[in-house]
Enzyme design. Structure first.
Site, PDB file in Angstrom:
ATOM      1  N   ASP A  10       0.860  -1.179   0.000  1.00 50.00           N
ATOM      2  CA  ASP A  10       0.000   0.000   0.000  1.00 50.00           C
ATOM      3  C   ASP A  10       0.897   1.230   0.000  1.00 50.00           C
ATOM      4  O   ASP A  10       1.610   1.470   0.970  1.00 50.00           O
ATOM      5  CB  ASP A  10      -0.898  -0.005   1.234  1.00 50.00           C
ATOM      6  CG  ASP A  10      -2.030   1.002   1.139  1.00 50.00           C
ATOM      7  OD1 ASP A  10      -1.773   2.152   0.696  1.00 50.00           O
ATOM      8  OD2 ASP A  10      -3.160   0.658   1.510  1.00 50.00           O
ATOM      9  N   VAL A  14      -0.018   3.111   6.160  1.00 52.42           N
ATOM     10  CA  VAL A  14      -1.087   2.978   7.150  1.00 52.42           C
ATOM     11  C   VAL A  14      -1.985   4.211   7.092  1.00 52.42           C
ATOM     12  O   VAL A  14      -1.545   5.329   7.332  1.00 52.42           O
ATOM     13  CB  VAL A  14      -0.511   2.789   8.573  1.00 52.42           C
ATOM     14  CG1 VAL A  14      -1.644   2.655   9.590  1.00 52.42           C
ATOM     15  CG2 VAL A  14       0.401   1.575   8.617  1.00 52.42           C
ATOM     16  N   HIS A  15      -3.250   3.984   6.769  1.00 54.69           N
ATOM     17  CA  HIS A  15      -4.279   5.029   6.708  1.00 54.69           C
ATOM     18  C   HIS A  15      -5.531   4.415   7.325  1.00 54.69           C
ATOM     19  O   HIS A  15      -5.485   3.289   7.840  1.00 54.69           O
ATOM     20  CB  HIS A  15      -4.494   5.487   5.253  1.00 54.69           C
ATOM     21  CG  HIS A  15      -4.659   4.360   4.300  1.00 54.69           C
ATOM     22  ND1 HIS A  15      -5.884   3.802   4.001  1.00 54.69           N
ATOM     23  CD2 HIS A  15      -3.743   3.642   3.599  1.00 54.69           C
ATOM     24  CE1 HIS A  15      -5.718   2.809   3.137  1.00 54.69           C
ATOM     25  NE2 HIS A  15      -4.437   2.683   2.888  1.00 54.69           N
ATOM     26  N   GLY A  16      -6.634   5.097   7.298  1.00 49.89           N
ATOM     27  CA  GLY A  16      -7.842   4.629   7.964  1.00 49.89           C
ATOM     28  C   GLY A  16      -8.257   3.217   7.598  1.00 49.89           C
ATOM     29  O   GLY A  16      -8.593   2.406   8.462  1.00 49.89           O
ATOM     30  N   GLY A  19      -5.546   0.942   9.115  1.00 52.85           N
ATOM     31  CA  GLY A  19      -5.488   1.067  10.563  1.00 52.85           C
ATOM     32  C   GLY A  19      -6.728   0.574  11.272  1.00 52.85           C
ATOM     33  O   GLY A  19      -6.658   0.129  12.423  1.00 52.85           O
TER      34      GLY A  19
END
Length: 157
Positions: A10, A14-16, A19
């Site tokens: 990705d 780390v994003h919504g 996460g």
């Protein structure tokens, strides 16, 4: 070997979606980001840590450090491994961390890339790297969220 529940490519790391959705679906309690640049960037680390639920640990390691410590992970660590690029994954694989499958999440479009799915764009280097991973026996599945059925990226490149 470490208890790696899933491994994801990705470019946003780390994003919504990672996460929350992936962590909760997998019941992961550790996100390990393996990327040389981010391992030395406290600002990016801080931003990524903001979207992770309480109780989920984060580690930001270079590719080399990931290879040297992943085998020492405790059984209680339920790991979601995230890399930024297929090239990072190839370095891990060639370094001895051979996983049966990597989930391809986001590889955004930029100049010189060809879009093969709404969230996945590749250039010649990406294609060559993905082919090499495939030759090494690594399955590469495009999946945005855990409930997606998944699609073999090799059928698209």
């Amino acid at each position: 070997m470490a208890n790696i529940l899933a491994a994801r490519i990705d470019n946003r790391l780390v994003h919504g979606q990672v996460g929350m959705t992936w962590v909760n679906s997998l019941n992961a309690n550790l996100i390990l980001v393996a990327n040389d640049a981010v391992s030395n960037d406290p600002v990016q680390q801080s931003l990524m840590s903001m979207v992770v639920p309480a109780g989920v640990a984060m580690r930001f390691f270079s590719i080399e450090k990931t290879l040297s410590v992943i085998g020492k992970a405790a059984d209680r660590q339920k790991i979601l491994l995230v890399c930024k690029t297929p090239q990072d994954v190839l370095r891990l694989t060639e370094g001895g961390l051979v996983l049966p499958e990597w989930i391809v999440g986001n590889m955004h479009f930029s100049e010189g890339k060809k879009q093969i799915r709404p969230t996945v764009s590749v250039d010649e280097d990406d294609v060559n790297t993905l082919k090499k991973l495939h030759e090494l026996g690594v399955k590469l599945t495009i999946k945005g969220v855990p409930t997606d059925s998944g699609e073999d990226i090799m059928k698209l490149i």
